[in-house]
Design a protein around this motif. Structure first.
Motif, PDB file in Angstrom:
ATOM      1  N   ARG A  14      79.923  33.706  84.170  1.00 27.62           N
ATOM      2  CA  ARG A  14      80.840  33.256  83.652  1.00 27.62           C
ATOM      3  C   ARG A  14      80.842  33.075  81.890  1.00 27.62           C
ATOM      4  NH1 ARG A  14      78.668  27.340  83.579  1.00 27.62           N
ATOM      5  NH2 ARG A  14      80.401  26.812  82.317  1.00 27.62           N
ATOM      6  N   TYR A  15      80.021  33.633  81.683  1.00 27.97           N
ATOM      7  CA  TYR A  15      79.627  33.828  80.240  1.00 27.97           C
ATOM      8  C   TYR A  15      80.026  35.268  79.655  1.00 27.97           C
ATOM      9  CZ  TYR A  15      77.100  29.501  80.715  1.00 27.97           C
ATOM     10  OH  TYR A  15      76.905  28.255  81.213  1.00 27.97           O
ATOM     11  N   GLY A  16      80.666  36.022  80.525  1.00 27.19           N
ATOM     12  CA  GLY A  16      81.072  37.354  80.053  1.00 27.19           C
ATOM     13  C   GLY A  16      79.828  38.345  80.187  1.00 27.19           C
ATOM     14  N   GLY A  17      79.225  37.983  81.282  1.00 30.59           N
ATOM     15  CA  GLY A  17      78.078  39.031  81.566  1.00 30.59           C
ATOM     16  C   GLY A  17      78.487  40.307  81.779  1.00 30.59           C
ATOM     17  N   LEU A  18      77.981  41.302  81.110  1.00 28.06           N
ATOM     18  CA  LEU A  18      78.366  42.842  81.468  1.00 28.06           C
ATOM     19  C   LEU A  18      77.737  43.320  82.818  1.00 28.06           C
ATOM     20  CD1 LEU A  18      79.063  44.071  77.885  1.00 28.06           C
ATOM     21  CD2 LEU A  18      80.752  43.012  79.778  1.00 28.06           C
ATOM     22  N   GLY A  19      76.807  42.692  83.175  1.00 28.52           N
ATOM     23  CA  GLY A  19      76.099  43.448  84.090  1.00 28.52           C
ATOM     24  C   GLY A  19      74.659  43.697  83.669  1.00 28.52           C
ATOM     25  N   ALA A  20      73.571  43.191  84.434  1.00 27.76           N
ATOM     26  CA  ALA A  20      72.247  43.591  83.913  1.00 27.76           C
ATOM     27  C   ALA A  20      71.586  44.851  84.455  1.00 27.76           C
ATOM     28  CB  ALA A  20      71.247  42.233  84.502  1.00 27.76           C
ATOM     29  N   TYR A  21      70.699  45.132  83.722  1.00 21.93           N
ATOM     30  CA  TYR A  21      69.955  46.623  84.333  1.00 21.93           C
ATOM     31  C   TYR A  21      68.443  46.563  84.113  1.00 21.93           C
ATOM     32  CZ  TYR A  21      71.056  47.576  79.386  1.00 21.93           C
ATOM     33  OH  TYR A  21      70.971  47.496  77.960  1.00 21.93           O
ATOM     34  N   GLY A  22      68.007  47.697  84.628  1.00 26.61           N
ATOM     35  CA  GLY A  22      66.695  47.699  84.610  1.00 26.61           C
ATOM     36  C   GLY A  22      66.444  48.561  83.581  1.00 26.61           C
ATOM     37  N   ARG A  23      64.987  48.940  83.458  1.00 25.72           N
ATOM     38  CA  ARG A  23      64.530  50.076  82.298  1.00 25.72           C
ATOM     39  C   ARG A  23      65.118  51.233  82.655  1.00 25.72           C
ATOM     40  NH1 ARG A  23      57.928  49.252  81.617  1.00 25.72           N
ATOM     41  NH2 ARG A  23      58.074  47.221  80.715  1.00 25.72           N
ATOM     42  N   ALA A  24      65.401  51.571  84.088  1.00 27.24           N
ATOM     43  CA  ALA A  24      65.929  53.052  84.260  1.00 27.24           C
ATOM     44  C   ALA A  24      67.196  53.135  83.589  1.00 27.24           C
ATOM     45  CB  ALA A  24      66.047  53.101  85.637  1.00 27.24           C
ATOM     46  N   ASP A  25      67.916  52.092  83.196  1.00 28.32           N
ATOM     47  CA  ASP A  25      69.191  52.471  82.429  1.00 28.32           C
ATOM     48  C   ASP A  25      69.127  52.151  81.001  1.00 28.32           C
ATOM     49  OD1 ASP A  25      70.994  51.511  85.370  1.00 28.32           O
ATOM     50  OD2 ASP A  25      70.993  53.503  84.617  1.00 28.32           O
ATOM     51  N   GLN A  26      68.064  51.532  80.645  1.00 32.76           N
ATOM     52  CA  GLN A  26      67.768  51.501  79.101  1.00 32.76           C
ATOM     53  C   GLN A  26      68.030  52.650  78.523  1.00 32.76           C
ATOM     54  OE1 GLN A  26      65.208  51.330  76.699  1.00 32.76           O
ATOM     55  NE2 GLN A  26      66.173  49.635  75.283  1.00 32.76           N
ATOM     56  N   PRO A  27      68.670  52.689  77.662  1.00 29.44           N
ATOM     57  CA  PRO A  27      69.005  54.129  76.982  1.00 29.44           C
ATOM     58  C   PRO A  27      67.784  54.964  76.386  1.00 29.44           C
ATOM     59  CG  PRO A  27      70.800  52.707  76.093  1.00 29.44           C
ATOM     60  CD  PRO A  27      69.891  51.847  77.040  1.00 29.44           C
ATOM     61  N   SER A  28      66.871  54.111  75.851  1.00 31.14           N
ATOM     62  CA  SER A  28      65.819  54.538  75.077  1.00 31.14           C
ATOM     63  C   SER A  28      64.716  55.041  76.108  1.00 31.14           C
ATOM     64  CB  SER A  28      65.154  53.734  74.008  1.00 31.14           C
ATOM     65  OG  SER A  28      63.941  54.082  73.820  1.00 31.14           O
ATOM     66  N   HIS A  29      64.487  54.346  77.123  1.00 32.85           N
ATOM     67  CA  HIS A  29      63.638  54.543  78.319  1.00 32.85           C
ATOM     68  C   HIS A  29      64.007  55.592  79.050  1.00 32.85           C
ATOM     69  CE1 HIS A  29      60.549  53.786  81.162  1.00 32.85           C
ATOM     70  NE2 HIS A  29      61.556  53.985  81.942  1.00 32.85           N
ATOM     71  N   ARG A  30      65.124  55.675  78.977  1.00 31.65           N
ATOM     72  CA  ARG A  30      65.610  56.751  80.202  1.00 31.65           C
ATOM     73  C   ARG A  30      65.444  58.058  79.542  1.00 31.65           C
ATOM     74  NH1 ARG A  30      71.819  56.115  81.632  1.00 31.65           N
ATOM     75  NH2 ARG A  30      72.403  57.179  79.754  1.00 31.65           N
ATOM     76  N   PHE A  31      65.775  58.387  78.025  1.00 31.64           N
ATOM     77  CA  PHE A  31      65.660  59.472  77.506  1.00 31.64           C
ATOM     78  C   PHE A  31      64.253  59.947  77.799  1.00 31.64           C
ATOM     79  CE2 PHE A  31      69.037  61.427  75.959  1.00 31.64           C
ATOM     80  CZ  PHE A  31      70.223  60.677  75.781  1.00 31.64           C
ATOM     81  N   LEU A  32      63.253  59.050  77.190  1.00 34.73           N
ATOM     82  CA  LEU A  32      61.896  59.336  77.345  1.00 34.73           C
ATOM     83  C   LEU A  32      61.562  59.912  78.692  1.00 34.73           C
ATOM     84  CD1 LEU A  32      59.418  59.331  75.775  1.00 34.73           C
ATOM     85  CD2 LEU A  32      59.170  56.856  76.354  1.00 34.73           C
ATOM     86  N   SER A  33      62.039  58.821  79.693  1.00 37.40           N
ATOM     87  CA  SER A  33      61.531  59.195  81.013  1.00 37.40           C
ATOM     88  C   SER A  33      62.069  60.723  81.222  1.00 37.40           C
ATOM     89  CB  SER A  33      62.113  58.392  82.166  1.00 37.40           C
ATOM     90  OG  SER A  33      61.733  56.985  81.504  1.00 37.40           O
ATOM     91  N   SER A  34      63.352  61.039  81.292  1.00 34.63           N
ATOM     92  CA  SER A  34      63.799  62.295  81.695  1.00 34.63           C
ATOM     93  C   SER A  34      62.990  63.501  80.858  1.00 34.63           C
ATOM     94  CB  SER A  34      65.391  62.377  81.537  1.00 34.63           C
ATOM     95  OG  SER A  34      65.590  62.714  80.109  1.00 34.63           O
ATOM     96  N   GLU A  35      62.761  62.975  79.625  1.00 36.79           N
ATOM     97  CA  GLU A  35      61.811  64.223  78.871  1.00 36.79           C
ATOM     98  C   GLU A  35      60.589  64.285  79.704  1.00 36.79           C
ATOM     99  OE1 GLU A  35      63.585  65.472  76.516  1.00 36.79           O
ATOM    100  OE2 GLU A  35      62.052  66.935  76.228  1.00 36.79           O
TER     101      GLU A  35
END
Lengths: 449, 788, 241
Positions: free
Chosen positions: B239-260
């Motif tokens: 109800r506060y306009g939450g856009l959907g929580a996500y974990g580390r796997a979708d956190q941009p910085s971590h995602r790039f580091l992990s795939s690298e």
């Protein structure tokens, strides 16, 4: 090795080198191209604005009062003079009665004023009194004067007798008589003076009484004036209230369609509250606000292309007037700008749009029917000038061009290119002078269904 | 030392050229292995230490606005160990010395204490103090790129007003190890995007968020289920306009580091495997040949009483010494390369401490690998040595059996001169060996092709994205949605020739239980500055009805054109709509869906509004335009295409140069190794014949032709084979690395093929030239006397 | 033979040739001042025990080795002063070699082995002719692995004479063969050389073969110990060893 074999070997090697050279050659760069052609070129000032009913009437409550619920709805057509709203008349008619009653009261009072006037006999009496008082005063004065003279004489005598007495020329009794006469004269003078005073004050009193009578006569005049004024005022008020009472029926000042209902429900309205807007929606004009620097290019009579955004066709209009003064407006991006309103009339009466619709307008400031034009996507700067890459025999060749007016699609070619020549669109830094190119027309697939 | 050991040393000395070649191949393989694994380990350890020390969060959520009091409730959710709320906003920055505006992400941090999660590492200056109002900390990469230091002033357009912020510290955060602007970016642009940490109170006040927050971070309790926590948070924030929580796997910085890191691991296995395979083959060749040459000696040793085991072991040692020398070289080179590689990664991934560490485990693994390779290569030779019956060694070998070559059997032999016939028949006599030699060379070619093709692919992607799809001179983005009339405003700016506005909205598309977060880009129907172009070059129009999805995305969702999907609008006015999929497009980057702008407005139930515009610019007035744009409060970001391309190119150029150099080195080593060894062995096998030819009156050149002709033929066959193999491998790589988000095209340009051909041919040629000198010293006389 | 007043021209004139090998610290005198003339068209046999230097002399005469001192003339050209290219040319056009261990190219057929050589020169015999000459006209397309030892040697001979060389040098041509095959090979040699009038020099340690020669040169300890003209030549078939 035999010579023949040697020749064959050399031939094979040469063939391989040639093949390699051909293979290594960069394939011609695939680029998009278009032709320089002749066609209509329009330079326009593009701006946003809205439509507006030309003559808009705001019908306001003419009087304060309880507005009855307006039965009309937006879109209803009304004729000139027809009643569009009703304000409860009761308050007004009672006010009228009250005022009329007040008028009658004042009128009655005015007539009563006449009884206050002074009788003519009294006036005459007063006048006579004044006259007699004048005579008495004059007599008293004369007597006073005589007394004074007698006194003076008595005093002189006394003084003389005094001198003589001193000298012994006269008998004391004469001196005393002289002195007595002085004294008597003095008292007589005093009495005469007093008499004068009394006569004077009697005169003053008579005069005052006469004046008073005169004033008393004047008061009713004044009062009559006062009452007249009051009567006039109440009369005016009465007329006013009557008129107002008449106006509780609100009427349409002109024929038209109800554009907006500003006050719908029954409520107390004060005079001047806007109730509804009337106008003829078929008589529309467009109001476009443009930047002041653009306004300088626009003149009355310029053609306008109006797009209301719907799937409908673009409408045509003409500039009627460019407003002479600019106003400050904060733009959509937060910058303050000086803007000028440009009013335009539609060419065809029934534009199919309503009042206050947002439109996009292109105000044509320059056009040519058959200008030599080049797509702007082909132009790029080379130093201070414009250049294009023309396609000559499958190679890109840089050309300097001179251009005239341009819009966001085409630019007028004044020099450097000929009709029918092909130019490369959006060359960026991929294309170099002399590079081999594979020029195609832009291919756009039909819209995905 | 025993006699056998003496013999070993002597043998090594005799074949030192070949051994050197093989050792180099081993060295290459081992160096790549060590370098990549060491870099991987270093990065991974640094990452772990960093995340732990700075308390990197596990779950993240953005929302529109919620009261701070909610923090306690979130912290009390089951599975949540710590919760932290903040205010975040992207603003336009006026950086001194830079003409176009930069974008800064303002992140709030507590003034009185360090953040509970995602703590900062202060690199220079100090942390905030309670009295600070407009004092901030700035991210290190951004500071370096823009020459900011402690005490610098930056302008930030906050809520329409330009405020001046003073830098009191320079910091790093585990959230921004890879500092990219949004989930759809690929490269970090340190000059134009940075992170700014500001005091909570000051930031909240500036954005009218006192007592509220719009960003949440959560650390999970041990053993907590991330998905469950995400769902609970979503329920709470909806109800506060939450856009959907996500974990580390979708956190941009971590995602790039992990795939690298994942890619590093893969590379660390494939490339060394190729090299070691070739090394094993060459070792096998050498050893078999050596044993063959030494038949007599072996027989003698056996006759004198040396056991099979001793002799076998002797040759095993031979193999091991060779690979061991290569391994030592490779280890040293690998550690050095690994250090360089790690530092190179440090340019893109920002750690406070990035230490290069190669553990004992790595060394042990390397040695084991090397030993296995050595044994595998020596196996055949050792076996034949051990099985050799002593007596047979004493007899002269009968002439080897030959047949007419395949080509001749086809009737062409009249055309071929004798030397060619000899070569062909030699090749056919030992088909397996020839095939393996050819395969080795082909692998060298393939290595070059694949290595360079990745740059061809990047080139293609670059060209496709920036010349075919994008033709705008600049992209202007606003900080909030503005009315369409802003496009007229832009058109009036100095130097603007054409304006094509767009509307961009973050959305989530759903079909059944599958969903993806992407962006919706709404374009004008007749847009020319930004077009939708598929990989085949077809231009598509944004649909007036329905939505255009990326093909792979559609597949992942299990939806086909004509079907409907649910669309959640993830902007402040959240809404859910149902929309039809009009078509799919096979694009490079698959994070965007398209619609026509009017259609999008109808979908979003809004009037004509835009998020930004693509503009065509007159180059002469560019400076004036930049200055004007800087002064516009609502302009959040301006990106000039030529600068973006130049950035891209310069970033890639460095790695291209290094990669190319390494590739050439590796491929040359392989080519040299194979050609040299084959030629040496051929010389050993046919030396006598060649001497005879010399005696018969053949010139040195003609004899060289016969010997090296075989190598030339193998090389000539290996090159096209290698190119084909390279293409196939490149294709499989691009398929493997492609994902829903990015399609890596397979691009092998003719330049790459020519490059591969040239390098291998040159290496083979140089090797041959070196060989010719050895041939000159061919002992003619000795050949006659000493029979086989 | 006394009537032959005009001495046939000396194809080879060996003058004071000495060859010293250095093997580590040891000095080996393979040849020690050899003087010898070989005449056109003659069938000469060089005899001597192993280590007598006969192979060394053959190598020097054949342009394969260079003497430490001394000169060798082929006709009027000084062999010993020539460079490698000239020597190669010399070997190509003027000489034919037959080795003890056949030295055929195993990857070429009999015909191709001969063709290898005929392609080098102008006006050779065809390989078929040459092979027919040595009695192998029906084994043209067989590989060495398919031929017996004697056949291989005969192919070698065909290869050597196919280019019609002025000189034929044979180093222990029968050394690796049994006596019957050896006789056959020898027979071939004698016949071919007689037909083609080639100067033939055969090195052997087998004294019996010497009976087929025109002249016999004895070498001992690196010197020519004796040169004997064979008045009575026996045919190879008559020999026994």
């Amino acid at each position: 090795m035999r010579p023949a074999r040697r020749v064959l070997l050399i031939a094979v090697i040469l063939a391989l080198i040639l093949a390699a050279a051909i293979a290594l050659r960069r394939p011609p760069l695939a680029v998009e191209s278009a032709r320089v052609d002749r066609g209509p070129l329009l330079v326009s000032v593009d701006a946003e604005g809205k439509t507006r009913v030309r003559e808009r009437y705001v019908v306001s409550a003419p009087v304060s009062g309880l507005l009855q619920r307006i039965a009309l709805v937006e879109g209803d057509r009304v004729a000139r003079g027809a009643q569009v709203a009703q304000i409860d008349p009761l308050a007004h008619t009672s006010a009228v009665a009250e005022a009329a009653a007040q008028l009658r009261e004042w009128q009655a009072q005015r007539s009563g004023v006449a009884t206050l006037r002074v009788k003519p006999e009294s006036q005459e009496q007063a006048r006579l009194r004044v006259e007699s008082a004048i005579v008495a005063a004059a007599r008293a004065r004369a007597q006073s004067a005589g007394a004074r003279a007698a006194f003076d004489q008595a005093r002189r005598d006394a003084a003389r007798y005094q001198r003589l007495a001193a000298e012994g020329a006269v008998a004391r009794r004469e001196l005393e008589q002289a002195q007595l006469r002085e004294r008597t004269a003095a008292e007589e003078q005093a009495a005469a003076l007093l008499q004068t005073r009394i006569a004077d004050s009697e005169l003053a009193i008579a005069r005052a009484a006469s004046a008073e009578l005169r004033t008393k006569n004047r008061d009713p005049d004044y009062l009559e004036h006062v009452y007249d004024a009051r009567i006039a005022a109440v009369q005016a008020q009465l007329d006013n209230l009557r008129a107002e009472a008449a106006r509780t029926a609100v009427r349409a000042p002109a024929s038209g369609v109800v554009l907006r209902l500003l006050t719908k429900s029954a409520q107390y309205v004060s005079a001047g509250t806007p109730l509804l807007e009337l106008g003829d929606p078929r008589q529309l004009e467009v109001v476009i606000d443009v930047l002041s620097q653009d306004a300088a290019q626009i003149a009355p009579g310029d053609a306008m292309a109006i797009d209301a955004g719907a799937a409908g066709a673009t409408l045509t209009a003409r500039v009627r007037v460019v407003k002479p003064s600019a106003f400050t407006k904060t733009s959509a991006l937060g910058v303050e700008e000086q803007r000028v309103n440009v009013i335009g009339d539609f060419d065809h009466a029934d534009a199919g749009l309503g009042d206050g619709y947002r439109v996009e307008a292109k105000i044509v400031v320059w056009q040519r029917r058959a200008a030599l034009r080049v797509p702007v996507g082909a132009l790029f700067r080379c130093g201070e000038r414009w250049c294009v890459y023309a396609v000559e025999r499958a190679r890109a060749r840089r050309r300097t061009v001179t251009i005239g007016r341009r819009n966001d699609e085409f630019a007028e070619v004044r020099g450097g290119l000929h009709d029918g020549e092909r130019v490369i669109l959006h060359p960026a830094d991929r294309v170099g002078e002399g590079a081999r190119v594979d020029a195609r027309e832009p291919a756009v697939t039909p819209e995905a269904r | 030392m025993s006699t056998l050991d003496h013999k070993l040393l002597h043998d090594i000395g005799a074949s030192r050229g070949q051994i050197a070649a093989i050792a180099l191949v081993v060295a290459c393989g081992i160096s790549v292995f060590v370098a990549m694994l060491a870099a991987y380990r270093s990065l991974e350890l640094s990452q772990r230490a960093y995340y732990r020390a700075n308390r990197f969060a596990d779950v993240f959520a953005h929302l529109t606005r919620a009261p701070r009091a909610l923090e306690a409730r979130i912290a009390a959710l089951p599975g949540v160990a710590t919760a932290q709320v903040r205010v975040i906003s992207d603003v336009s920055l006026d950086v001194p010395g830079r003409e176009e505006p930069a974008t800064g992400r303002l992140v709030s941090v507590p003034e009185r204490a360090r953040p509970r999660l995602d703590d900062l590492s202060v690199r220079a200056g100090r942390y905030l103090q309670p009295s600070d109002r407009s004092q901030v900390l700035v991210s290190e990469a951004f500071a370096n790129a823009n020459h900011l230091h402690v005490g610098s002033l930056i302008g930030a357009v906050i809520n329409g007003r330009l405020q001046h912020l003073r830098v009191v510290g320079i910091a790093l955060s585990p959230e921004f190890v890879y500092e990219i602007h949004g989930a759809t970016d690929i490269w970090p642009d340190s000059e134009r995007f940075g992170v700014i940490w500001m005091g909570e109170r000051a930031l909240s006040a500036a954005f009218d968020m006192q007592g509220a927050f719009n960003d949440l971070e959560v650390a999970l309790a041990p053993g907590a289920d991330e998905q469950a926590v995400v769902e609970r948070i979503d329920a709470l924030l909806a109800r506060y306009g939450g856009l959907g929580a996500y974990g580390r796997a979708d956190q941009p910085s971590h995602r790039f580091l992990s795939s690298e890191l994942a890619q590093l691991r893969v590379s660390a296995t494939i490339v060394p495997a190729i090299f070691l395979g070739i090394a094993i083959f060459l070792l096998h060749l050498l050893l078999s040949r050596t044993v063959g040459t030494q038949r007599t000696q072996i027989a003698m040793l056996k006759a004198f009483g040396y056991g099979n085991g001793a002799i076998g072991l002797h040759y095993v040692w031979y193999g091991l010494v060779i690979v061991a020398s290569g391994a030592l070289l490779g280890l040293g080179a690998g550690l050095w390369l690994g250090w360089i590689l790690t530092r190179y990664y440090g340019v893109f991934f920002h750690f406070p401490i990035l230490r290069f560490q190669a553990g004992i485990g790595l060394l042990a693994l390397t040695l084991l690998l090397v030993a296995l390779a050595g044994v595998a290569g020596s196996l055949a030779g050792v076996r034949s040595a051990m099985l050799l019956p002593p007596a047979e060694a004493m007899r002269p070998q009968p002439p080897a059996r030959y047949r007419p070559a395949l080509v001749e059997r086809m009737g062409l032999h009249a055309l071929l001169p004798s030397p060619i016939r000899m070569i062909l028949r030699n090749v056919e006599r030992a088909p397996l060996k020839s095939l393996l030699s050819c395969a080795g060379l082909a692998l060298g070619v393939a290595t070059l092709v694949v290595g360079r093709s990745s740059f061809d692919a990047i080139d293609l992607m670059l060209a496709h994205q920036f010349y075919v799809i994008e033709r705008e001179d600049a992209t202007i983005a606003f900080d909030h949605t503005v009315s369409l009339r802003a496009s007229h405003e832009l058109a009036a700016l100095p130097g603007v020739i054409r304006v094509e506005p767009f509307r961009a909205v973050p959305i989530r598309v759903r079909k059944g239980h599958r969903s993806r977060r992407i962006a919706l880009l709404a374009l004008d129907a007749r847009a020319t500055l930004y077009r939708i172009v598929d990989l085949r070059g077809r231009v598509l129009q944004p649909p007036r009805q329905g939505i255009l999805l990326n093909e792979r995305l559609a597949q992942a969702l299990g939806v086909r054109p004509g079907e409907r999907i649910a669309l959640d609008v993830l902007e402040s006015a959240r809404a859910t709509r149902s929309v039809r999929v009009a078509a799919t497009v096979d694009e490079l980057i698959g994070t965007t869906a398209y619609m026509e702008r009017g259609a999008a407005a109808r979908l979003l139930r809004e009037g004509p509004a835009i998020s930004g515009a693509y503009v065509g610019v007159d180059a002469r007035e560019r400076t004036a335009l930049e200055a004007a744009l800087k002064r516009m409060p609502s302009v959040a970001n301006v990106a000039f295409r030529d600068r973006t391309i130049a950035n891209f190119r310069s970033t890639i150029a460095q790695s291209l140069a290094v990669s190319t150099a390494l590739l050439i080195l590796f491929a040359t080593v392989i080519a040299f190794g194979v050609v040299y060894n084959s030629a040496r062995i051929a010389l050993a096998e046919h030396g006598r014949e060649l001497a005879v030819l010399r005696i018969l009156g053949f010139t040195r050149g003609e004899v060289t032709l016969v010997l090296l002709g075989e190598q030339a033929l193998l090389t000539a066959t290996a090159i096209p084979a290698g190119i084909v193999a390279g293409r196939a491998i490149a294709l499989s790589f691009s398929a493997a690395y492609s994902s829903e988000l990015y399609r890596i095209p397979t691009a092998v340009s003719t330049t790459t093929e020519a490059f591969a051909t040239l390098v291998i041919a040159a290496a083979a040629f140089v090797c041959g030239m070196l060989f010719q000198r050895q041939l000159a010293a061919l002992d003619l006389v000795g050949a006659l006397k000493i029979g086989e | 033979m006394q009537a032959q007043k005009a001495t046939p021209a000396a194809v080879f004139h060996v003058h004071g040739v000495t060859k010293i090998y250095r093997m580590g610290e040891v000095e080996v005198r393979a040849l020690d001042g050899v003087d010898l003339d070989l005449y056109a068209g003659e069938f000469a046999v060089m005899l001597g025990p192993s280590g007598s230097g006969k192979s060394t002399l053959l190598n020097i005469v054949g342009g394969l080795d260079v003497p430490t001192s001394g000169q060798v003339f082929f006709r009027d050209w000084e062999l010993t002063a020539a460079d490698d290219t000239a020597l190669t040319r010399y070997r190509r056009h003027a000489l034919g070699f037959v080795f003890q261990f056949y030295s055929l190219i195993p990857s070429l057929t009999a015909r191709e082995n001969v063709a290898l050589v005929t392609e080098l020169v102008r006006d050779p015999m065809t390989p078929e002719e040459a092979l027919k000459l040595v009695g192998l006209g029906d084994r043209l397309d067989h590989f060495p692995s398919q031929l017996s030892g004697g056949e291989q040697q005969r192919v070698a001979i065909a290869r050597a004479i196919a280019k019609r060389p002025a000189v034929l040098l044979c180093d222990e041509p029968t050394g690796a063969l049994d006596s019957r095959t050896g006789k056959l090979v020898l027979e071939t040699l004698v016949r071919v050389c007689a037909e083609l009038a080639t100067t033939t020099v055969i090195i052997t340690h087998n004294a019996v073969i010497a009976d087929t020669a025109d002249r016999v040169v004895n070498l001992h300890n690196g010197r020519v110990s004796s040169v004997r003209i064979n008045t009575v030549k026996r045919s190879p078939a008559e020999l026994e060893w």
